[in-house]
Scaffold this active site. Structure first.
Site, mmCIF file in Angstrom:
data_model
loop_
_atom_site.group_PDB
_atom_site.id
_atom_site.type_symbol
_atom_site.label_atom_id
_atom_site.label_comp_id
_atom_site.label_asym_id
_atom_site.label_seq_id
_atom_site.Cartn_x
_atom_site.Cartn_y
_atom_site.Cartn_z
ATOM 1 N N GLU A 61 3.880 -6.763 1.763
ATOM 2 C CA GLU A 61 3.645 -7.180 0.375
ATOM 3 C C GLU A 61 3.684 -5.925 -0.558
ATOM 4 O OE1 GLU A 61 0.525 -10.594 1.804
ATOM 5 O OE2 GLU A 61 -0.084 -8.767 1.116
ATOM 6 N N CYS B 82 -11.999 3.653 -29.169
ATOM 7 C CA CYS B 82 -13.244 4.157 -29.089
ATOM 8 C C CYS B 82 -14.070 4.138 -28.129
ATOM 9 C CB CYS B 82 -14.055 3.223 -30.446
ATOM 10 S SG CYS B 82 -13.683 3.927 -32.130
ATOM 11 N N GLU B 83 -13.569 5.250 -27.248
ATOM 12 C CA GLU B 83 -14.133 5.308 -25.799
ATOM 13 C C GLU B 83 -13.943 6.842 -25.479
ATOM 14 O OE1 GLU B 83 -15.374 2.064 -24.126
ATOM 15 O OE2 GLU B 83 -15.918 3.286 -22.146
ATOM 16 N N TYR C 155 0.646 -1.970 -11.995
ATOM 17 C CA TYR C 155 -0.833 -1.868 -12.566
ATOM 18 C C TYR C 155 -0.717 -1.270 -14.003
ATOM 19 C CZ TYR C 155 -1.121 -2.911 -7.554
ATOM 20 O OH TYR C 155 -0.877 -3.420 -6.439
ATOM 21 N N ARG D 77 -5.510 2.853 -15.771
ATOM 22 C CA ARG D 77 -5.673 3.582 -14.362
ATOM 23 C C ARG D 77 -6.479 5.069 -14.684
ATOM 24 N NH1 ARG D 77 -2.154 5.016 -11.473
ATOM 25 N NH2 ARG D 77 -3.239 4.298 -9.507
ATOM 26 N N GLY E 200 0.841 -1.325 -0.226
ATOM 27 C CA GLY E 200 -0.015 -0.149 0.013
ATOM 28 C C GLY E 200 0.856 1.392 -0.101
ATOM 29 N N GLY F 23 3.965 -3.511 -3.965
ATOM 30 C CA GLY F 23 3.845 -3.946 -5.210
ATOM 31 C C GLY F 23 4.198 -2.465 -6.064
ATOM 32 N N ARG F 24 3.518 -1.630 -5.812
ATOM 33 C CA ARG F 24 3.335 -0.353 -6.340
ATOM 34 C C ARG F 24 4.949 0.427 -6.255
ATOM 35 N NH1 ARG F 24 -0.984 2.682 -7.890
ATOM 36 N NH2 ARG F 24 -2.253 1.423 -6.430
ATOM 37 N N TYR G 102 -9.517 4.945 -12.677
ATOM 38 C CA TYR G 102 -9.470 5.638 -11.163
ATOM 39 C C TYR G 102 -9.266 6.864 -11.330
ATOM 40 C CZ TYR G 102 -7.882 0.890 -10.150
ATOM 41 O OH TYR G 102 -7.431 -0.528 -10.172
HETATM 42 N N1 LLP Z 1 -1.300 -7.233 -0.566
HETATM 43 C C1 LLP Z 1 -2.643 -7.301 -0.928
HETATM 44 C C2 LLP Z 1 -3.267 -8.331 -0.194
HETATM 45 C C3 LLP Z 1 -3.232 -6.498 -1.889
HETATM 46 O O1 LLP Z 1 -4.515 -6.668 -2.434
HETATM 47 C C4 LLP Z 1 -2.534 -5.764 -2.570
HETATM 48 C C5 LLP Z 1 -3.041 -4.760 -3.716
HETATM 49 C C6 LLP Z 1 -0.996 -5.483 -2.374
HETATM 50 C C7 LLP Z 1 -0.562 -6.358 -1.283
HETATM 51 C C8 LLP Z 1 0.011 -4.417 -3.033
HETATM 52 O O2 LLP Z 1 -0.364 -3.252 -2.816
HETATM 53 P P1 LLP Z 1 0.720 -2.098 -3.197
HETATM 54 O O3 LLP Z 1 1.867 -2.164 -2.705
HETATM 55 O O4 LLP Z 1 0.783 -2.277 -4.707
HETATM 56 O O5 LLP Z 1 -0.280 -0.833 -3.214
HETATM 57 N N2 LLP Z 1 -5.173 -1.671 -9.594
HETATM 58 C C9 LLP Z 1 -5.003 -0.397 -8.354
HETATM 59 C C10 LLP Z 1 -4.329 -0.959 -7.216
HETATM 60 C C11 LLP Z 1 -5.082 -2.422 -6.691
HETATM 61 C C12 LLP Z 1 -4.330 -2.955 -5.498
HETATM 62 C C13 LLP Z 1 -4.763 -4.170 -5.291
HETATM 63 N N3 LLP Z 1 -4.260 -4.644 -3.949
HETATM 64 C C14 LLP Z 1 -4.386 0.522 -9.358
HETATM 65 O O6 LLP Z 1 -3.845 0.830 -10.321
HETATM 66 O O7 LLP Z 1 -4.003 1.518 -8.431
#
Ligand code: LLP
Length: 396
Positions: free
Chosen positions: A254, A321-322, A350, A293, A219, A256-257, A297
């Site tokens: 965990e 086309c949107e 993402y 994105r 997150g 990601g981003r 969002y």
């Molecule tokens: N762990 C769990 C259980 C999650 O559901 C997620 C993201 C993460 C870790 C990783 O979160 P991060 O560190 O990447 O914030 N598609 C959306 C983001 C959806 C995130 C869903 N879960 C976007 O493009 O902003």
């Protein structure tokens, strides 16, 4: 923002065509170091949230820095294995796991399966498994509503009362090794984390749980506006690390981003500069099929055209086309020539992983840049790929 030389982008666009995802491996390395520096006083392990980017080359690259994998589907799990992660380096997430998924994991024995509900415990039945309970602490992460996950109206995890019920009735085949909590994504304030982790702490203490670790999810928000608008790591260190240390257990993340977001560029080329009495549009060859994105969002991604004469105010729109296929509205840009290369920044997370074939768009290729050379890490889809699943006799 952009720290690679302009020529790198021109060269990549020329060599591989556009639209194209380009990843700067140096930036991924820097982000990993930044995380490790921030958490250095903690006993921790990072699992990369594969939903942000599941390119096997990048996964393997991250693994070489001691990062594990967080898989949210059976296919992500299998790709993690393909990229070289062993089961004990993988944590499994996800709601609505099927009985087939669960039996597969019971066989594979990943490091841990995060159980999303009381119902999931029933589904596991008498299969042996190391589990963590995904707690939904009902905390507002103050992010976009579509990417909040830890509020009671969200579908994820279980409330504390349900978790107590699960713990009291836990069958012997399940080993409760951790608690898990992920409250949302692109979080830039520290308070929601403080609130969530404090309540997790009280719960663990109250229940006198004997755990191996606490998994606090991901997150961490990044700086999409290029205005220091991401998470403040000093504040994270000062305000959150003391809470995490007080668990006296290894803390798992965990992320990601935060690891891959800023490393990725979506390279595109200008197809048309269209002037209407009302406004200007720069139409590019990328679209919401490549990066959804902004359309989904209202997400902000910085956009620049590498060169151009004077400046103009325009919407930068995609080719599908949107009406919602717009990357940015009324921004100031260089007036580009047709064919000029544009960069859509911070597209490493993402981006490709949420791409689609809408309008029968072929997915772009992915290329890594290691500071010296380009590495093609996924080929561009072609027309045949789009018809791959159709048998000719189905349509005759
Ligand atoms: N762990 C769990 C259980 C999650 O559901 C997620 C993201 C993460 C870790 C990783 O979160 P991060 O560190 O990447 O914030 N598609 C959306 C983001 C959806 C995130 C869903 N879960 C976007 O493009 O902003």
């Amino acid at each position: 923002m952009n720290i690679l030389d302009k020529d790198i982008f021109y060269e990549a666009a020329k060599k591989y065509g556009t639209p194209l995802y380009l990843y700067d491996l140096g930036e991924i390395k820097r982000r990993i170091k930044l995380i490790k520096d921030t958490l250095k006083d903690l006993n921790f392990k990072i699992f990369f949230a594969m939903k942000a980017n599941s390119n096997p080359y990048l996964l393997k690259f991250m693994r070489s820095y001691g990062i594990g994998a967080d898989a949210v589907s059976l296919n992500e799990y299998k790709v993690a294995r393909f990229a070289g992660f062993s089961p004990n380096e993988i944590v499994v997430n996800g709601n609505g796991k099927s009985i087939e998924d669960i039996s597969f994991y019971a066989n594979e024995k990943p490091m841990c399966v995060n159980v999303d509900s009381y119902e999931e415990i029933k589904k596991i039945g008498d299969l042996p498994m190391r589990i963590a309970l995904r707690i939904n602490p009902n905390v507002d992460p103050k992010t976009h509503p579509h990417i909040s996950t830890g509020l009671k109206e969200n579908k994820f995890g279980m409330d504390f009362e349900t978790a107590k019920k699960v713990i009291r009735s836990l069958p012997n085949n399940l080993r409760l090794v951790g608690l898990h909590c992920h409250i949302g994504s692109q979080i830039t304030e520290t308070e929601p984390f403080i609130e969530a982790f404090s309540s997790l702490k009280s719960f663990a203490k109250e229940e006198k749980l004997d755990l191996e670790f606490v998994n606090v999810g991901g997150g961490w928000g990044i700086d999409y506006m290029d205005k220091n608008d991401g998470i403040n790591l000093n504040r994270y260190k000062n305000d959150i690390l003391p809470i995490l240390s007080s668990f006296d257990l290894p803390i798992y993340f965990e992320l990601g981003r935060f690891i891959v977001g800023s490393s990725g560029y979506l390279l595109t080329k200008v197809k048309e500069v269209k002037r209407t009495p009302h406004k200007n549009f720069v139409i590019v060859d990328a679209s919401m099929a490549d990066l959804i994105r902004p359309a989904l969002y209202d997400a902000h991604h910085e956009i620049e055209f590498l060169s151009g004469k004077s400046e103009m105010i325009a919407d930068v729109a995609g080719r599908v086309c949107e009406s919602g296929d717009v990357f940015a509205r009324e921004i100031k840009i260089n007036v580009p020539e047709i064919g000029e290369v544009g960069l859509i920044h911070d597209a490493g997370a993402y981006g490709y992983s949420m791409s689609s074939n809408y309008n029968l768009s072929a997915r772009p290729s992915e290329v890594a840049f290691d500071g010296d050379k380009f590495i093609l890490i996924r080929k561009r889809e072609n027309f045949e790929d789009l018809l791959r699943l159709i048998e000719e006799d189905q349509i005759l």
